[in-house]
Design a protein around this motif. Sequence first.
Motif, mmCIF file in Angstrom:
data_model
loop_
_atom_site.group_PDB
_atom_site.id
_atom_site.type_symbol
_atom_site.label_atom_id
_atom_site.label_comp_id
_atom_site.label_asym_id
_atom_site.label_seq_id
_atom_site.Cartn_x
_atom_site.Cartn_y
_atom_site.Cartn_z
ATOM 1 N N VAL A 269 -0.713 -5.869 4.365
ATOM 2 C CA VAL A 269 -0.004 -6.444 3.238
ATOM 3 C C VAL A 269 -0.937 -6.631 2.063
ATOM 4 O O VAL A 269 -2.142 -6.710 2.232
ATOM 5 C CB VAL A 269 0.606 -7.792 3.635
ATOM 6 C CG1 VAL A 269 -0.439 -8.828 3.857
ATOM 7 C CG2 VAL A 269 1.603 -8.267 2.607
ATOM 8 N N GLY B 179 -3.184 -3.036 0.860
ATOM 9 C CA GLY B 179 -1.819 -2.687 1.184
ATOM 10 C C GLY B 179 -1.828 -1.826 2.413
ATOM 11 O O GLY B 179 -2.696 -1.959 3.245
ATOM 12 N N HIS C 212 -0.504 -3.394 -5.121
ATOM 13 C CA HIS C 212 -1.193 -2.753 -4.008
ATOM 14 C C HIS C 212 -2.190 -1.692 -4.472
ATOM 15 O O HIS C 212 -2.981 -1.192 -3.683
ATOM 16 C CB HIS C 212 -0.177 -2.123 -3.060
ATOM 17 C CG HIS C 212 0.852 -3.105 -2.586
ATOM 18 N ND1 HIS C 212 0.548 -4.150 -1.756
ATOM 19 C CD2 HIS C 212 2.178 -3.212 -2.855
ATOM 20 C CE1 HIS C 212 1.645 -4.852 -1.517
ATOM 21 N NE2 HIS C 212 2.637 -4.308 -2.179
ATOM 22 N N SER D 287 3.524 -5.038 7.146
ATOM 23 C CA SER D 287 3.065 -3.655 7.125
ATOM 24 C C SER D 287 3.021 -3.013 8.506
ATOM 25 O O SER D 287 4.052 -2.720 9.083
ATOM 26 C CB SER D 287 1.730 -3.545 6.397
ATOM 27 O OG SER D 287 1.970 -3.572 5.009
ATOM 28 N N LYS E 79 6.627 -5.206 3.450
ATOM 29 C CA LYS E 79 5.619 -4.399 2.773
ATOM 30 C C LYS E 79 5.763 -2.951 3.231
ATOM 31 O O LYS E 79 5.537 -2.643 4.384
ATOM 32 C CB LYS E 79 4.223 -4.926 3.104
ATOM 33 C CG LYS E 79 3.078 -4.018 2.678
ATOM 34 C CD LYS E 79 2.956 -3.941 1.175
ATOM 35 C CE LYS E 79 1.736 -3.125 0.780
ATOM 36 N NZ LYS E 79 1.833 -1.719 1.210
ATOM 37 N N HIS F 87 10.730 -2.622 2.207
ATOM 38 C CA HIS F 87 9.896 -3.156 1.141
ATOM 39 C C HIS F 87 10.640 -4.257 0.377
ATOM 40 O O HIS F 87 11.779 -4.079 -0.057
ATOM 41 C CB HIS F 87 9.487 -2.046 0.182
ATOM 42 C CG HIS F 87 8.365 -2.426 -0.730
ATOM 43 N ND1 HIS F 87 7.106 -2.708 -0.258
ATOM 44 C CD2 HIS F 87 8.306 -2.582 -2.080
ATOM 45 C CE1 HIS F 87 6.314 -3.007 -1.278
ATOM 46 N NE2 HIS F 87 7.017 -2.955 -2.381
#
Length: 452
Positions: free
Chosen positions: A12, A26, A118, A334, A359, A390
């Motif tokens: 993330v 990210g 990100h 993520s 994410k 997202h």
Amino acid sequence: MKDKSIKIVAIVVITVSFLAIGFSSGVIIGSLVGRAPVEVSAAGSGVLSQIDFSELSNIGNADAEADAETTEPEEMDMGPFWEAYEILKEFYVDQPLDNDALVEGAIEGMVKSLGDPHTRYSDAESYQAELAYMEGEEYEGIGAWVDLSGDYVRVTSPMHGSPAEAAGLRPRDLVIAIDGEDQTGEDLNLSLSKIKGPEGTKVVLTIKRGEEEPFDVEIIRARMTTPMVIWEMRDGDIAYIELTQFGESTVEELEKAIDELLPQEPKGIVLDLRNNGGGYVDACVSVAEEFLPKGSLVLIEKNGDGTLVDYKTRFTGQAQDIPMVVLGNDGTASASEILIGALQYYHRAIFVGTQTYGKGTMQIQPELSNGGAVSVTIARWLTSGGDSIHDAGITPDIVVERTEEDYKNEIDAQYNKAVELLRQGVKPEDLEPIPAPAGGETDGLPDEGSEL
């Protein structure tokens, strides 16, 4: 510059408060320089396979540039940049200028202009700290993932066994003051620098949590190493496995955990991904292989031109049939969301907890000649079912909150629910289907059973 390998990770957008360091990641493809090489983990014809890393490694290399004919992009007029530099060099009151700081400031301004939190720049110290954390090395600080995209430093999740966790910090806590200094309107990078500090030093954070009145938290910074996998048999018949991140040693440690736990014939596995901010994508796919059959679709990379690339399991692991419940919360992000999405899609596990972070983009992170690195968003990822999570996150099969009273009394209602489901023999297919993410998007991909 030394040869490098690029490795996809999914983390993330965060910043870690270490000693004089902070980084925000990210879904990253970490650039590892001067370390054991790793394979490029993008599948098929993904974005990574289109990048010439031999050329990339020459960027910023003075010797290489001297030998190569270089041309500036026709559409980029660098004249105003150099004009501004000459004006500062000639007229700024405090001389001499720090050219290194000017260059780093220019890089930061360039990536920030894209409006993508990100896509960002890490200075050399931050970048090395990021690598150290992902590789399980020691670090100093309060040990918390934080988000710098809002008005205040916001806690994404405390790291396992960290001073931040011991002090009771939670996901979405806002740091509104540091050592008594109001942070309203403050540059968040300056706020972060005040949180950082060496082992044994103290920082007092004023926290705003939801609708509660602000309160102070005193934290003593420490030196720590966060384990990537924590496991034990609980309550006699439950195999508990917590993944703190998807790092260099996660797969090896998970295999060891399964080797130790399965011979004890547990009734089921509780896989805890709460406050797991993500990690390497290839580690995520390898973890999925322990629980999903060979050829299972784990995620889909969606590139800027609309092309799709599948990431599928390549092997069949040990824990294919044992009942499983996965735990997640708003600190689950993520790579963790990738795994939960796949386990849900194939009805392999019941997801218990709260909505995840949301994410869904991917980055590369090449190292620069100054030792820093630039993370660049190169693609989006979709779940096994073709959904974007997202800014939406993943909805649990069974929503279970941890209340203030639960925290005070050290009651883990989410874990307790998981144990209840395993002992009752409830299966994922017994539950009502979960709708697509409310804030996400679908891409008209085929339903389960169709060939992608």
